[in-house]
Scaffold this motif. Structure first.
Motif, PDB file in Angstrom:
ATOM      1  N   LYS A  34       0.758  -1.171  -0.030  1.00 32.25           N
ATOM      2  CA  LYS A  34       0.140   0.115   0.000  1.00 32.25           C
ATOM      3  C   LYS A  34       0.918   1.267  -0.029  1.00 32.25           C
ATOM      4  CE  LYS A  34      -3.639   2.326   2.519  1.00 32.25           C
ATOM      5  NZ  LYS A  34      -4.486   2.406   3.690  1.00 32.25           N
ATOM      6  N   GLN A  35       1.982   1.237   0.814  1.00 26.05           N
ATOM      7  CA  GLN A  35       2.740   2.467   0.817  1.00 26.05           C
ATOM      8  C   GLN A  35       3.585   2.603  -0.360  1.00 26.05           C
ATOM      9  OE1 GLN A  35       5.571   1.782   4.102  1.00 26.05           O
ATOM     10  NE2 GLN A  35       4.121   2.405   5.563  1.00 26.05           N
ATOM     11  N   LEU A  36       3.720   1.339  -1.234  1.00 25.20           N
ATOM     12  CA  LEU A  36       4.582   1.608  -2.490  1.00 25.20           C
ATOM     13  C   LEU A  36       3.323   2.182  -3.494  1.00 25.20           C
ATOM     14  CD1 LEU A  36       6.919   0.923  -4.118  1.00 25.20           C
ATOM     15  CD2 LEU A  36       5.958  -1.411  -4.665  1.00 25.20           C
ATOM     16  N   GLN A  37       2.455   1.709  -3.449  1.00 29.18           N
ATOM     17  CA  GLN A  37       1.250   2.220  -4.290  1.00 29.18           C
ATOM     18  C   GLN A  37       0.946   3.652  -4.120  1.00 29.18           C
ATOM     19  OE1 GLN A  37       0.232   0.785  -7.230  1.00 29.18           O
ATOM     20  NE2 GLN A  37      -0.897   2.504  -7.656  1.00 29.18           N
ATOM     21  N   GLU A  38       1.026   4.089  -2.815  1.00 28.00           N
ATOM     22  CA  GLU A  38       1.094   5.707  -2.557  1.00 28.00           C
ATOM     23  C   GLU A  38       2.137   6.493  -3.007  1.00 28.00           C
ATOM     24  OE1 GLU A  38       0.028   5.427   1.601  1.00 28.00           O
ATOM     25  OE2 GLU A  38      -1.925   4.946   1.374  1.00 28.00           O
ATOM     26  N   ALA A  39       3.422   5.869  -2.956  1.00 26.87           N
ATOM     27  CA  ALA A  39       4.541   6.527  -3.307  1.00 26.87           C
ATOM     28  C   ALA A  39       4.432   6.585  -4.925  1.00 26.87           C
ATOM     29  CB  ALA A  39       5.539   5.882  -2.885  1.00 26.87           C
ATOM     30  N   LYS A  40       4.000   5.551  -5.484  1.00 25.94           N
ATOM     31  CA  LYS A  40       3.907   5.689  -6.763  1.00 25.94           C
ATOM     32  C   LYS A  40       3.090   6.904  -7.505  1.00 25.94           C
ATOM     33  CE  LYS A  40       5.131   0.833  -8.130  1.00 25.94           C
ATOM     34  NZ  LYS A  40       4.745  -0.572  -8.542  1.00 25.94           N
ATOM     35  N   GLU A  41       2.027   6.927  -6.850  1.00 29.55           N
ATOM     36  CA  GLU A  41       1.005   7.815  -7.148  1.00 29.55           C
ATOM     37  C   GLU A  41       1.498   9.075  -6.952  1.00 29.55           C
ATOM     38  OE1 GLU A  41      -2.424   6.673  -4.920  1.00 29.55           O
ATOM     39  OE2 GLU A  41      -2.957   4.940  -6.406  1.00 29.55           O
ATOM     40  N   ALA A  42       2.188   9.442  -5.709  1.00 27.55           N
ATOM     41  CA  ALA A  42       2.814  10.747  -5.439  1.00 27.55           C
ATOM     42  C   ALA A  42       3.867  11.167  -6.335  1.00 27.55           C
ATOM     43  CB  ALA A  42       3.205  10.767  -3.972  1.00 27.55           C
ATOM     44  N   VAL A  43       4.675  10.135  -7.004  1.00 24.19           N
ATOM     45  CA  VAL A  43       5.424  10.469  -7.868  1.00 24.19           C
ATOM     46  C   VAL A  43       4.872  11.044  -9.218  1.00 24.19           C
ATOM     47  CG1 VAL A  43       7.365   9.666  -9.436  1.00 24.19           C
ATOM     48  CG2 VAL A  43       7.383   9.174  -6.938  1.00 24.19           C
ATOM     49  N   VAL A  44       3.924  10.258  -9.629  1.00 26.93           N
ATOM     50  CA  VAL A  44       3.108  10.668 -11.105  1.00 26.93           C
ATOM     51  C   VAL A  44       2.422  12.110 -10.621  1.00 26.93           C
ATOM     52  CG1 VAL A  44       1.120  10.024 -12.192  1.00 26.93           C
ATOM     53  CG2 VAL A  44       2.634   8.386 -11.608  1.00 26.93           C
ATOM     54  N   ALA A  46       3.692  14.708  -8.666  1.00 24.45           N
ATOM     55  CA  ALA A  46       4.636  15.442  -8.591  1.00 24.45           C
ATOM     56  C   ALA A  46       5.372  15.607  -9.847  1.00 24.45           C
ATOM     57  CB  ALA A  46       5.620  15.014  -7.523  1.00 24.45           C
ATOM     58  N   LYS A  47       5.425  14.557 -10.649  1.00 21.91           N
ATOM     59  CA  LYS A  47       5.907  14.880 -12.084  1.00 21.91           C
ATOM     60  C   LYS A  47       5.041  15.847 -12.896  1.00 21.91           C
ATOM     61  CE  LYS A  47       7.536  12.254 -16.144  1.00 21.91           C
ATOM     62  NZ  LYS A  47       7.500  10.884 -16.404  1.00 21.91           N
ATOM     63  N   ALA A  48       3.489  15.477 -12.621  1.00 22.88           N
ATOM     64  CA  ALA A  48       2.688  16.197 -13.468  1.00 22.88           C
ATOM     65  C   ALA A  48       2.790  17.768 -13.257  1.00 22.88           C
ATOM     66  CB  ALA A  48       1.080  15.544 -13.334  1.00 22.88           C
ATOM     67  N   GLU A  49       2.735  17.992 -11.975  1.00 18.96           N
ATOM     68  CA  GLU A  49       2.888  19.301 -11.623  1.00 18.96           C
ATOM     69  C   GLU A  49       4.068  20.113 -11.797  1.00 18.96           C
ATOM     70  OE1 GLU A  49       2.644  18.817  -7.257  1.00 18.96           O
ATOM     71  OE2 GLU A  49       0.293  18.661  -7.269  1.00 18.96           O
ATOM     72  N   GLU A  51       5.908  19.151 -14.551  1.00 19.48           N
ATOM     73  CA  GLU A  51       5.578  19.516 -15.992  1.00 19.48           C
ATOM     74  C   GLU A  51       4.788  20.866 -16.151  1.00 19.48           C
ATOM     75  OE1 GLU A  51       4.265  15.877 -17.677  1.00 19.48           O
ATOM     76  OE2 GLU A  51       6.173  14.784 -17.554  1.00 19.48           O
ATOM     77  N   ARG A  52       3.907  20.921 -15.461  1.00 15.54           N
ATOM     78  CA  ARG A  52       2.769  22.129 -15.675  1.00 15.54           C
ATOM     79  C   ARG A  52       3.692  23.276 -15.205  1.00 15.54           C
ATOM     80  NH1 ARG A  52      -1.897  24.482 -16.413  1.00 15.54           N
ATOM     81  NH2 ARG A  52      -2.818  25.649 -14.679  1.00 15.54           N
ATOM     82  N   LYS A  53       4.276  23.278 -14.164  1.00 17.52           N
ATOM     83  CA  LYS A  53       4.892  24.527 -13.735  1.00 17.52           C
ATOM     84  C   LYS A  53       6.004  24.767 -14.757  1.00 17.52           C
ATOM     85  CE  LYS A  53       7.960  26.218 -10.022  1.00 17.52           C
ATOM     86  NZ  LYS A  53       8.813  25.891  -9.149  1.00 17.52           N
ATOM     87  N   LYS A  54       6.720  24.035 -15.435  1.00 12.75           N
ATOM     88  CA  LYS A  54       7.380  24.173 -16.532  1.00 12.75           C
ATOM     89  C   LYS A  54       7.104  24.814 -17.643  1.00 12.75           C
ATOM     90  CE  LYS A  54      11.569  24.177 -18.507  1.00 12.75           C
ATOM     91  NZ  LYS A  54      12.645  25.347 -18.145  1.00 12.75           N
ATOM     92  N   ALA A  55       5.847  24.250 -18.014  1.00  9.95           N
ATOM     93  CA  ALA A  55       5.106  24.920 -19.126  1.00  9.95           C
ATOM     94  C   ALA A  55       4.569  26.443 -18.834  1.00  9.95           C
ATOM     95  CB  ALA A  55       3.782  24.006 -19.588  1.00  9.95           C
ATOM     96  N   LEU A  56       4.135  26.559 -17.483  1.00 10.01           N
ATOM     97  CA  LEU A  56       3.862  27.993 -17.200  1.00 10.01           C
ATOM     98  C   LEU A  56       4.844  28.916 -17.333  1.00 10.01           C
ATOM     99  CD1 LEU A  56       1.436  27.225 -14.299  1.00 10.01           C
ATOM    100  CD2 LEU A  56       0.955  28.310 -16.629  1.00 10.01           C
ATOM    101  N   GLU A  57       6.179  28.427 -16.935  1.00 11.80           N
ATOM    102  CA  GLU A  57       7.433  29.198 -16.971  1.00 11.80           C
ATOM    103  C   GLU A  57       7.724  29.521 -18.319  1.00 11.80           C
ATOM    104  OE1 GLU A  57      10.063  26.994 -14.634  1.00 11.80           O
ATOM    105  OE2 GLU A  57       9.392  27.546 -12.857  1.00 11.80           O
ATOM    106  N   THR A  58       7.656  28.672 -19.182  1.00  8.98           N
ATOM    107  CA  THR A  58       8.118  28.637 -20.593  1.00  8.98           C
ATOM    108  C   THR A  58       7.129  29.607 -21.311  1.00  8.98           C
ATOM    109  OG1 THR A  58       8.903  26.432 -20.525  1.00  8.98           O
ATOM    110  CG2 THR A  58       8.421  27.333 -22.942  1.00  8.98           C
ATOM    111  N   ALA A  59       5.661  29.388 -21.079  1.00 11.28           N
ATOM    112  CA  ALA A  59       4.805  30.353 -21.507  1.00 11.28           C
ATOM    113  C   ALA A  59       5.009  31.805 -21.161  1.00 11.28           C
ATOM    114  CB  ALA A  59       3.499  29.978 -21.246  1.00 11.28           C
TER     115      ALA A  59
END
Length: 87
Positions: A34-44, A46-49, A51-59
């Motif tokens: 369960k902890q591993l699954q939660e960690a995987k979800e947190a990584v996904v 964080a990665k999406a956030e 990427e969005r931050k980078k897109a906003l900075e670039t824009a």
């Protein structure tokens, strides 16, 4: 006869102890899975956030450069409304 019964009782006690240990380890494993699954979800997330931050900075940089908002939206994947709000 008493020795035979004692051996059976001892063997049963050992078996029961081993079963308890196995059950305990299975519960620990479930918790770790369960902890591993939660960690995987947190990584996904964080990665999406990230990427969005980078897109906003670039824009924002493209907007400062004076590029057309429609082109910025096309290049970054952001909406025109999101880009117009950037300062």
């Amino acid at each position: 006869m008493i020795f035979v019964l004692k051996r059976k009782w001892d063997a049963e006690a050992v078996r029961m102890y081993q079963q308890e240990q196995v059950e305990g380890l299975e519960k620990q494993l479930e918790g770790l899975e369960k902890q591993l699954q939660e960690a995987k979800e947190a990584v996904v997330i964080a990665k999406a956030e990230g990427e969005r931050k980078k897109a906003l900075e670039t824009a924002l940089e493209f907007k400062k450069m004076g590029l057309p908002i429609a082109d910025i939206a096309k290049g970054t994947g952001l909406s025109i409304e999101e880009i117009e709000k950037l300062k």
